[in-house]
Write an enzyme that holds these catalytic residues in place. Structure first.
Site, short mmCIF file in Angstrom:
data_model
loop_
_atom_site.label_atom_id
_atom_site.label_comp_id
_atom_site.label_asym_id
_atom_site.label_seq_id
_atom_site.Cartn_x
_atom_site.Cartn_y
_atom_site.Cartn_z
CG ASN A 10 17.64 2.66 -5.80
OD1 ASN A 10 16.50 2.41 -4.81
ND2 ASN A 10 17.73 3.72 -6.21
CD1 TRP A 11 14.93 -3.38 -6.11
CD2 TRP A 11 13.45 -4.14 -4.72
NE1 TRP A 11 15.11 -4.85 -5.98
CE2 TRP A 11 14.41 -5.40 -5.08
CE3 TRP A 11 12.20 -4.57 -3.82
CZ2 TRP A 11 14.04 -6.61 -4.72
CZ3 TRP A 11 12.03 -5.86 -3.35
CH2 TRP A 11 12.95 -6.58 -3.87
CE LYS A 12 15.92 4.01 -9.69
NZ LYS A 12 16.42 5.33 -10.25
CG HIS A 96 19.64 7.70 -5.48
ND1 HIS A 96 18.98 8.26 -6.33
CD2 HIS A 96 19.90 6.58 -6.04
CE1 HIS A 96 19.05 7.63 -7.37
NE2 HIS A 96 19.52 6.39 -7.27
CD GLU A 98 15.95 8.35 -8.63
OE1 GLU A 98 15.39 7.80 -7.89
OE2 GLU A 98 16.29 8.07 -9.78
CD GLU A 169 23.60 5.57 -8.36
OE1 GLU A 169 23.27 4.42 -8.76
OE2 GLU A 169 22.96 6.41 -7.65
N GLY A 175 18.52 6.06 -15.22
CA GLY A 175 16.99 5.86 -15.69
C GLY A 175 16.92 6.45 -17.14
CB SER A 215 21.69 3.09 -17.77
OG SER A 215 20.80 4.20 -17.92
N GLY A 236 19.01 0.44 -10.75
CA GLY A 236 17.85 0.82 -10.54
C GLY A 236 16.99 -0.06 -11.31
N GLY A 237 16.74 0.39 -12.53
CA GLY A 237 15.75 -0.26 -13.30
C GLY A 237 15.83 -1.63 -13.41
C1 PEP Z 1 19.81 4.06 -9.46
O1 PEP Z 1 18.62 4.21 -9.09
O2 PEP Z 1 20.57 4.06 -8.57
C2 PEP Z 1 20.09 4.02 -10.90
C3 PEP Z 1 21.06 4.00 -11.25
O3 PEP Z 1 19.06 3.78 -11.77
P1 PEP Z 1 19.10 2.98 -13.22
O4 PEP Z 1 19.94 1.66 -13.11
O5 PEP Z 1 17.70 2.69 -13.64
O6 PEP Z 1 19.96 4.19 -13.98
#
Ligand code: PEP
Length: 253
Positions: A10-12, A96, A98, A169, A175, A215, A236-237
């Protein structure tokens, strides 16, 4: 049939189309020859076309991070399932945390998005997970997560469920660098599978992929993936750099 793992990035709200092209190329080239794992990248809307070009003819799949549930209309600023499908998008993240947190997306809307995705041949990844406050409130966090799963899939039959995946999640792990322990992830995933079985029957529940997100990094992916009900990762990250995403894809190596 064992469930094929799915690793999704997920490049957000990162990457211009040019950045996205570079990242997609690096992932595509680095993932060549990887077998037995489905790979999905979800760039921002504005980079979908560029990434579609880079991934054409490869087994890597293209996903979107969100969509609206109507096909067309006076919905300024929104993107429809028709538009995504026309770009070669095959999957879409729905709900998601967010989106839930910053854009007020509620279960009822997310249910409409899941149905719209399915109606247009897109595979929805329904994201669920409790906040830190919900987790600290005691056992009720489980009801929150079960409720998100039930409400998100409300009105569907087992026969509709084939393309659907769930991403668990925990919001407190996204994050933040705080990953759920493998045992905690397993507990939540088993509970989600049980909730699916109650509504859709054991077979549909057994066939569903349940991804863990929060994470996920090269150094924790292997132990998470070793859990019996963890069928993949939503990253994500660490999906924003090929150096960290590729080792996650290659978690078996
Ligand atoms: C995400 O954006 O779905 C996520 C899990 O982010 P991260 O891996 O950065 O925690």
């Amino acid at each position: 049939m064992p469930r094929t793992p799915l690793i999704a990035g997920n490049w957000k709200m990162y990457t211009t189309p040019e950045d996205a092209r570079d990242l997609a190329r690096a992932i595509r080239d680095g993932a060549a020859g990887v077998e037995g794992v489905d790979i999905l990248v979800c760039p921002p809307f504005t980079s979908l076309a560029a990434v579609a070009e880079e991934l054409a003819g490869t087994p890597l799949a293209l996903g979107a991070q969100n969509m609206y549930y109507e096909e067309t209309g006076a919905f300024t600023g929104e993107i429809s399932p028709l538009m995504l499908a026309a770009l070669g998008v095959s999957s879409v993240l729905v709900g998601h945390s967010e989106r839930r947190q910053h854009f007020g997306e509620k279960n009822e809307t997310l249910n409409r998005k899941v149905k719209a995705a399915l109606a247009h041949g897109l595979k929805p990844i329904l994201c669920v997970g409790e906040t830190l406050a919900e987790r600290e409130a005691g056992a009720s966090w489980k009801e929150v997560v079960r409720g998100q799963v039930r409400a998100g899939l409300e009105g569907l039959d087992a026969a509709d469920l084939g393309p659907v995946a769930i991403a668990y999640e925990p919001v407190w792990a996204i994050g933040t660098g705080k990953t759920a322990t493998p045992a905690a992830a397993q507990e939540a995933h088993a509970m989600i599978r049980e909730a699916l079985a109650e509504t859709f029957g054991a077979q549909a529940a057994e066939e569903r992929r349940i991804l863990y997100g929060g994470s996920v990094k090269p150094d924790n992916v292997r132990e998470l993936m070793a859990e019996v009900d963890v069928d993949g990762a939503l990253v994500g990250g660490a999906s924003l750099k090929a150096e960290t995403f590729l080792p996650i894809i290659k978690f078996r190596a």
